[in-house]
Design an enzyme around this catalytic site. Structure first.
Site, PDB file in Angstrom:
ATOM      1  N   THR A 105      45.141  61.437  51.273  1.00  0.00           N
ATOM      2  CA  THR A 105      45.946  60.503  52.062  1.00  0.00           C
ATOM      3  C   THR A 105      45.120  59.238  52.248  1.00  0.00           C
ATOM      4  O   THR A 105      44.185  59.202  53.052  1.00  0.00           O
ATOM      5  CB  THR A 105      46.330  61.112  53.419  1.00  0.00           C
ATOM      6  OG1 THR A 105      47.013  62.342  53.201  1.00  0.00           O
ATOM      7  CG2 THR A 105      47.231  60.174  54.197  1.00  0.00           C
ATOM      8  N   LYS A 180      54.192  61.245  53.363  1.00  0.00           N
ATOM      9  CA  LYS A 180      53.175  62.025  54.082  1.00  0.00           C
ATOM     10  C   LYS A 180      52.876  61.389  55.447  1.00  0.00           C
ATOM     11  O   LYS A 180      52.756  62.098  56.462  1.00  0.00           O
ATOM     12  CB  LYS A 180      51.900  62.100  53.246  1.00  0.00           C
ATOM     13  CG  LYS A 180      50.718  62.799  53.930  1.00  0.00           C
ATOM     14  CD  LYS A 180      50.998  64.266  54.178  1.00  0.00           C
ATOM     15  CE  LYS A 180      49.833  64.962  54.890  1.00  0.00           C
ATOM     16  NZ  LYS A 180      48.642  65.070  54.031  1.00  0.00           N
TER      17      LYS A 180
END
Length: 213
Positions: A105, A180
């Protein structure tokens, strides 16, 4: 889950908690994998248990050299840039046409920088962050949210399906990262609301009775 798909040579760069769980599913599906992690303790159990399926590389570059699908599972922007762009990194070893999956991420700026470097080398870059409960990491229950070229997604999907119960192509590069972050935000909101509700119940003396409601 498509465990009967054509077996593809896979590389894993980063074999920590998340990477190890994903790797185990890939190996269980019969794929061969080349591994690189700075910690020999992370890769040794896989090499010892499955010597005919697993090879341990000396660098990320060497891990990428013979792989069609290269999975990069590191924690930060800086780690990702080093893993991909160093002289001994993934991009230096990957063959033209290979797909590089970024499971970290990270920021859009980092993704776009990597995308430019990947395109110059004829590589396909996908952002593919994953989401799943800690206890379910090893059973193929992850959600994989993918952004990038549709053909590259189709090429890598059979491997992603070994660890992903839900594998979605959401759009151009960065779409997986956006999904996400949205999921993370929803979880934080629910967590904060739950804590506030518990505090209210405790302060008003009704906490002991909530389970009956």
């Amino acid at each position: 889950m498509s465990h009967e798909a054509k077996k593809q040579p896979v590389a894993f760069v980063g074999v920590g908690r998340m990477g190890a769980a994903m790797l185990q599913s890939v190996l269980d599906a019969g794929h061969h994998a080349t591994l690189y992690d700075p910690s020999a303790e992370a890769t040794a159990p896989f090499a010892a248990a499955l010597p005919e399926q697993v090879r341990v590389a000396r660098s990320a570059r060497q891990a990428a050299e013979s792989a069609d699908i290269i999975e990069v599972v590191v924690n930060t922007n800086e780690q990702l840039l080093r893993a991909c762009l160093d002289a001994d990194g993934v991009f230096a070893g990957a063959r033209r046409g290979s797909s590089v999956l970024v499971h970290s991420t990270v920021s859009h700026d980092t993704l776009q920088r990597l995308a430019r470097e990947a395109a110059a080398r004829g590589l396909q870059l996908l952002d593919a962050p994953v989401s799943g409960a800690r206890g379910h990491l090893s059973v193929g229950n992850l959600a994989v949210m993918v952004g990038g070229d549709a053909d590259a997604f189709a090429h890598a999907k059979p491997v992603m399906q070994t660890y992903g119960g839900l594998v979605l192509h959401l759009g151009p590069l960065g779409s997986g990262m956006d999904a996400k972050l949205a999921i993370n935000m929803l979880r934080y909101i629910v967590m904060a609301a739950s804590q506030e509700a518990a505090a209210l119940a405790q302060s008003t003396g009704v906490g002991a009775h909530l389970a009956q409601l």
